[in-house]
Design a protein around this motif. Structure first.
Motif: not given
Ligand code: HMG
Ligand code: MG
Length: 316
Positions: A23, A59, A247
């Protein structure tokens, strides 16, 4: 005169779930070198922390700061009794975590639609079905999964979240088999009375033992909210070294509750954590050096200030 304890029955032992390397570092402009992240994790392990979220298998286009998750996990030696975990958004992330040798992962979803779209490009309903897929995949792989719920107290796009909405989402997650639900005050807007209501209502759906609190300290209420949770019987708290965190897809989200602030309070109350506060300060100092700015953790700054004062006195 008889004294009554206004805090109720405080748990004897609490588990601190460290999220700094994930985080914390996901929200920094500066991306640390993989070897430096490994040094930080080693320092956290050295302080006695037993559960550490070391990175994310999301991602790399969405969170470039954590694109080196596999390499990092390969660099940090494992210690008996210390569990490393990582954030996964989908089955692809789970498979990366499994291949990297993790036995635990954390999936995440928001309880509000707008944050869900901004953070993972999915509706809440789709995120819940993905979370179910991840849980099933993990079970088949012999892994266990916790589930984060974001924007439980408030959402940067929708304002204060109604508790009924949180309960509605928790009901849909209750039978999935997550070992823990971590309730997130993503943008740090929670107040103690709201926390009491949230913990009270959620614990009617899942047991108190299944609830963790993940409190961001944007407005200085994280420790007060943690104390409310503690007094209600919550025994797992997420925290971040030096108060790092936020985030990138929740504007205004600032650091998490600082691990040292939480541990200081717990120790003072006689609650066991198994963590050495002095070593935690060393880890915070390292985090500060690596990141290149003063961190917001209050105990950290007080301890470092005190140390400097003593060194100055000794020099005179
Ligand atoms: P997308 O662009 O909508 O999805 O992303 P997609 O499924 O069409 O995938 C796009 C590309 O990403 C593809 O690659 C996939 O293969 C790749 P391309 O064909 O274009 O080359 N991909 C991945 N690559 C590596 N690892 C993976 C993965 N999944 C897909 N796992 C997605 C959707 C969910 C992947 C994206 O939106 C994402 O990664 N989001 C993460 C955002 C994030 O990390 N935010 C911060 C964390 S949450 C937080 O901090 C809150 C928390 O602390 C609690 C709180 O405080 O409340 C937990
Ligand atoms: Mg967070």
């Amino acid at each position: 005169m008889t004294m009554t304890n206004p805090l109720g029955a405080i748990p004897k032992r609490v588990e601190v779930y460290e999220v700094g390397p994930r985080d914390g570092l996901q929200n920094e402009l500066r991306t640390l070198a993989t070897a430096d992240k490994a040094r930080l994790i080693e320092a956290l392990v050295g302080s006695g922390l037993k559960r550490i979220e070391v990175s994310s298998f999301v991602s790399p286009r969405w969170i470039p700061q954590l694109a080196d998750a596999e390499k990092l996990i390969g660099l940090v030696p494992r210690r008996e009794g210390v569990v490393f975990t990582a954030l996964v958004p989908n089955l692809k992330g789970l498979e990366r975590a499994r291949a990297a040798g993790l036995q635990e992962a954390a999936v995440f979803l928001s309880v509000t639609e707008s944050h869900s779209q901004k953070n993972i490009n999915k509706s809440v309903a789709d995120a819940i079905s993905t979370a179910r897929e991840v849980a099933n995949g993990a079970r088949a792989a012999g892994m266990r999964v916790r589930c984060y719920l974001s924007t439980v107290w408030g959402c940067p796009y929708e304002g204060i979240t109604p508790v009924a909405r949180v309960v509605e989402v928790v009901k849909q997650l209750a039978d999935i088999g997550f070992y823990q639900l971590s309730l997130g005050d993503t943008i740090g807007v929670g107040t103690p009375s709201q926390t009491a209501e949230i913990v009270g209502e959620v614990s009617k759906v899942v047991g108190l033992g299944q609830i963790a609190l993940h409190l961001h300290d944007t407005r200085g209420t994280a420790l007060a909210n943690a104390l409310v949770g503690l007094s209600m019987g919550v025994t797992t708290f997420d925290a971040s070294i030096g108060g790092l965190g936020g985030c990138p897809y929740a504007p205004g989200a600032a650091g998490n509750l600082a691990t040292e602030d939480l541990v200081f309070m717990l120790q003072g109350m006689g609650v066991e954590t198994g963590i050495d506060l002095g070593k935690l300060v060393e880890a915070g100092e390292l985090a500060q050096e690596l990141i290149g700015r003063k961190l917001s953790g209050k105990y950290l700054q007080a301890a470092l200030g005190e140390r400097e004062k003593m060194a100055n006195r000794a020099r005179k």
